[in-house]
Enzyme design. Structure first.
Site, PDB file in Angstrom:
ATOM      1  CE1 TYR A   1      -3.242   2.978   0.856  1.00 46.78           C
ATOM      2  CE2 TYR A   1      -2.137   3.126   2.983  1.00 46.78           C
ATOM      3  CZ  TYR A   1      -3.024   3.639   2.056  1.00 46.78           C
ATOM      4  OH  TYR A   1      -3.684   4.816   2.324  1.00 46.78           O
TER       5      TYR A   1
ATOM      6  CE  LYS B   1      -2.551   6.787  -1.258  1.00 47.38           C
ATOM      7  NZ  LYS B   1      -3.817   7.329  -1.873  1.00 47.38           N
TER       8      LYS B   1
HETATM    9  N1  NAP Z   1      -8.532   5.811   6.045  1.00 48.49           N
HETATM   10  C1  NAP Z   1      -7.352   6.285   6.432  1.00 48.49           C
HETATM   11  O1  NAP Z   1      -6.980   6.197   7.605  1.00 48.49           O
HETATM   12  C2  NAP Z   1      -6.449   6.979   5.425  1.00 48.49           C
HETATM   13  C3  NAP Z   1      -5.270   7.543   5.904  1.00 48.49           C
HETATM   14  C4  NAP Z   1      -4.421   8.200   5.028  1.00 48.49           C
HETATM   15  C5  NAP Z   1      -4.753   8.292   3.705  1.00 48.49           C
HETATM   16  N2  NAP Z   1      -5.904   7.730   3.229  1.00 48.49           N
HETATM   17  C6  NAP Z   1      -6.195   7.866   1.797  1.00 48.49           C
HETATM   18  O2  NAP Z   1      -7.491   8.412   1.652  1.00 48.49           O
HETATM   19  C7  NAP Z   1      -8.105   7.919   0.462  1.00 48.49           C
HETATM   20  C8  NAP Z   1      -9.454   7.315   0.801  1.00 48.49           C
HETATM   21  O3  NAP Z   1      -9.226   6.290   1.734  1.00 48.49           O
HETATM   22  P1  NAP Z   1     -10.388   5.452   2.441  1.00 48.49           P
HETATM   23  O4  NAP Z   1      -9.920   5.082   3.770  1.00 48.49           O
HETATM   24  O5  NAP Z   1     -11.678   6.148   2.256  1.00 48.49           O
HETATM   25  O6  NAP Z   1     -10.334   4.152   1.528  1.00 48.49           O
HETATM   26  P2  NAP Z   1     -11.455   3.150   1.048  1.00 48.49           P
HETATM   27  O7  NAP Z   1     -12.548   3.096   2.042  1.00 48.49           O
HETATM   28  O8  NAP Z   1     -10.747   1.905   0.669  1.00 48.49           O
HETATM   29  O9  NAP Z   1     -12.019   3.867  -0.244  1.00 48.49           O
HETATM   30  C9  NAP Z   1     -11.308   3.903  -1.435  1.00 48.49           C
HETATM   31  C10 NAP Z   1     -12.228   4.382  -2.538  1.00 48.49           C
HETATM   32  O10 NAP Z   1     -11.491   4.366  -3.777  1.00 48.49           O
HETATM   33  C11 NAP Z   1     -12.306   3.782  -4.767  1.00 48.49           C
HETATM   34  N3  NAP Z   1     -11.481   3.120  -5.782  1.00 48.49           N
HETATM   35  C12 NAP Z   1     -10.615   2.096  -5.601  1.00 48.49           C
HETATM   36  N4  NAP Z   1     -10.072   1.737  -6.773  1.00 48.49           N
HETATM   37  C13 NAP Z   1     -10.609   2.547  -7.723  1.00 48.49           C
HETATM   38  C14 NAP Z   1     -10.450   2.646  -9.116  1.00 48.49           C
HETATM   39  N5  NAP Z   1      -9.604   1.840  -9.770  1.00 48.49           N
HETATM   40  N6  NAP Z   1     -11.156   3.588  -9.780  1.00 48.49           N
HETATM   41  C15 NAP Z   1     -12.012   4.406  -9.119  1.00 48.49           C
HETATM   42  N7  NAP Z   1     -12.209   4.347  -7.786  1.00 48.49           N
HETATM   43  C16 NAP Z   1     -11.513   3.429  -7.091  1.00 48.49           C
HETATM   44  C17 NAP Z   1     -13.146   2.761  -4.022  1.00 48.49           C
HETATM   45  O11 NAP Z   1     -14.276   2.502  -4.813  1.00 48.49           O
HETATM   46  P3  NAP Z   1     -15.183   1.179  -4.656  1.00 48.49           P
HETATM   47  O12 NAP Z   1     -16.268   1.598  -3.726  1.00 48.49           O
HETATM   48  O13 NAP Z   1     -15.664   0.934  -6.057  1.00 48.49           O
HETATM   49  O14 NAP Z   1     -14.337   0.085  -4.124  1.00 48.49           O
HETATM   50  C18 NAP Z   1     -13.451   3.493  -2.720  1.00 48.49           C
HETATM   51  O15 NAP Z   1     -14.580   4.307  -2.863  1.00 48.49           O
HETATM   52  C19 NAP Z   1      -7.127   6.928  -0.132  1.00 48.49           C
HETATM   53  O16 NAP Z   1      -6.412   7.578  -1.150  1.00 48.49           O
HETATM   54  C20 NAP Z   1      -6.221   6.573   1.027  1.00 48.49           C
HETATM   55  O17 NAP Z   1      -4.930   6.218   0.573  1.00 48.49           O
HETATM   56  C21 NAP Z   1      -6.765   7.078   4.073  1.00 48.49           C
END
Ligand code: NAP
Ligand code: NAG
Ligand code: NAG
Ligand code: NAG
Length: 456
Positions: A220, A224
């Protein structure tokens, strides 16, 4: 750098029209076969969620119209060039888009290398290429992660990764070669008539092996990091903001305190503890867990996109808490204990409330193994064994976080906050200052009840 002073208020006001939201339309790219199913996903998985209750209450019967007018669904996937959209749609988008926000990612730490590469690396590439074709683009905002830093110690700066840079001295990364490695492995798997299961295993192992080769702890963070490199390399003179949050936790204040979706990192530990399935965890209690409430991340995104609109530069923000207002695992342990003493969980509807013992945190594996082995000779061997396995799998999964010894600098974030405060915008305050958080109060009153309400 950041434009301060008189210029900011007028831009801030631009997105603060009437009810605190932008007046324009939001195109939302959703993985779906067609626009109708994209729309269906938005209604069930976005607008149908509890967090939208606030807007439902406000708009009453007009809610559906409000959403329909604001959200324009697009069926697509960032792993494809132009997201797989057709030409007519693209022409319309190129002309009309002011701001692109990319949050799409596969967030599974040990995802298959091909899958993680497609979304996190090629996805970023396709976004940058698309952005370059938008004629009036003011901002490309990309959400990354602070843990790109891998296992670095000390102060970690809000600094860009250059293309090819790695975390291991003496190595250089060729992103194109990584794509070839994936293609070659795929060809080999096909030639071997590998089963789907064997293919998945090989691809998962490949990701981890490549990540470790260059000093990243998992697939991951490695992919990233490559995504950021791609953006930096292809952005030309586009205005780019990269937001790097640490561990995102439930909303502190707005619009619905405690709201959270998707079980991640520390929340699985809280849930395991609440269900009595997890009684110990391997982490030095003094380790700082860098967490940040989701609304602070969103507030940063909104203010940063306004502040840097039209600026031909790339700016990186750590949206983190470890430097300005650190919270340790011991603090979470205390707050959770206090919460469950005051609100004891029950196993069933009519059963007695359960008094949970404080979760034990072990700072060394030796210490923990001793306790676990004692368990092995008890009459509850099987039960303890299951719990031991759960604990071990969580410990292994979150090692990159629990063993993390760095602190994220957030000087840029501080500057942004100071600039915002100078604008005298009294209409709405975008709070993203981790200093304002009382962690114990937040865990006790907001986050733990939120996790139990929305994730259990
Ligand atoms: N949660 C945390 O603690 C955290 C911390 C730091 C950074 N982030 C970053 O924040 C962002 C959102 O994270 P999250 O926690 O909300 O993750 P998540 O719940 O896994 O959501 C990821 C989203 O990306 C979409 N996605 C995945 N592959 C895709 C593709 N090929 N084309 C279009 N959409 C796609 C997914 O769509 P589907 O619904 O279709 O699967 C989902 O809606 C990410 O970039 C992550 O790296 C998160
Ligand atoms: C394909 O099979 C060969 C021979 O058994 C083996 O050495 C190789 O590792 C296999 N490749 C993959 C990707 O599984
Ligand atoms: C508890 O009560 C609810 C509603 O009355 C019921 O649906 C559920 O099955 C019960 N759970 C247990 C463990 O008895
Ligand atoms: C903000 O308000 C203060 C006090 O009212 C004033 O001195 C300052 O000039 C104002 N700043 C801007 C950018 O308008």
């Amino acid at each position: 750098m950041l434009q301060t002073g008189s210029q900011l208020p007028c831009v801030v006001q631009k997105i603060l029209v009437v009810d605190g939201w932008c007046t324009g339309v939001l195109f939302l790219l959703v993985r779906a076969t067609d626009v109708d199913s994209a729309k269906h996903r938005i209604w069930t998985e976005v607008a149908g969620r509890q967090i939208f209750q606030v807007l439902k209450d406000k708009h009453g019967e007009g809610f559906e119209d409000f959403i329909e007018a604001k959200l324009c669904p697009l069926a697509g996937d960032v792993m494809y060039e132009n997201f797989g959209l057709d030409k007519t749609k693209l022409e319309e988008l190129y002309k009309n888009i002011d701001i692109i926000v990319n949050t799409a990612a596969t967030t599974n730490f040990y995802e298959r290398y091909d899958v993680a590469f497609d979304t996190n690396v090629l996805g970023a590439k396709h976004i940058a290429e698309f952005a370059n074709k938008c004629t009036g683009l003011k901002m490309l905002l990309h959400v990354s992660t602070a843990f790109l830093a891998g296992e670095q110690e000390g102060l970690i700066l809000e600094k860009a990764f250059l293309k090819g840079e790695t975390l291991r001295e003496g190595t250089h990364l060729y992103i194109e070669s990584e794509l070839n490695i994936i293609k070659d492995t795929r060809t080999e798997l096909r030639a071997n008539y590998s089963s789907e299961k064997a293919e998945r295993k090989t691809m998962k192992e490949l990701g981890l092996e490549r990540a470790r080769q260059f000093g990243w702890p998992n697939t991951y963070t490695f992919t990233k990091a490559m995504g950021e490199m791609m953006l930096g390399h292809l952005r030309g003179d586009l205005p780019v903001v990269i937001i790097r949050p640490s561990i995102i936790t439930s909303l502190l204040k707005e619009p619905l305190p405690g709201w959270i979706e998707g079980i991640k990192t520390i929340d699985s530990v809280i849930l395991g503890y609440a269900k009595q399935a997890l009684k110990f965890f391997l982490v030095d209690p003094d380790t700082i867990m860098d967490v940040i409430p989701g609304d602070m991340v969103v507030n940063t995104m909104m203010v940063a996109m306004v502040a840097h609109s039209g600026e031909q530069a790339q700016t990186i923000y750590h949206v983190t808490s470890s430097l300005r207002n650190p919270a340790s695992y011991a603090l979470l342990q205390e707050s959770a204990h206090r919460y469950f003493i005051d609100n004891p969980p029950r196993a069933g509807n009519n059963s007695e409330p359960i008094r949970l013992n404080k979760m034990r945190l072990f700072s060394t594996i030796l210490h923990m193994v001793n306790i676990a082995l004692c368990g092995a000779f008890s009459p509850y061997y099987n039960e303890l064994n299951g719990k031991y396995r759960l604990a071990m799998s969580l410990i292994e999964l979150y090692a990159p976080y629990t063993l993390f010894k760095g602190r994220f600098d957030n000087m840029n974030l501080e500057r942004l906050r100071m600039a915002m405060e100078q604008t005298n915008n009294t209409e709405y305050y975008f709070d993203f200052d981790p200093m304002t958080i009382d962690w114990d109060d937040y865990f006790y009153r907001v986050h733990i009840p939120g996790v139990l309400k929305y994730l259990a």
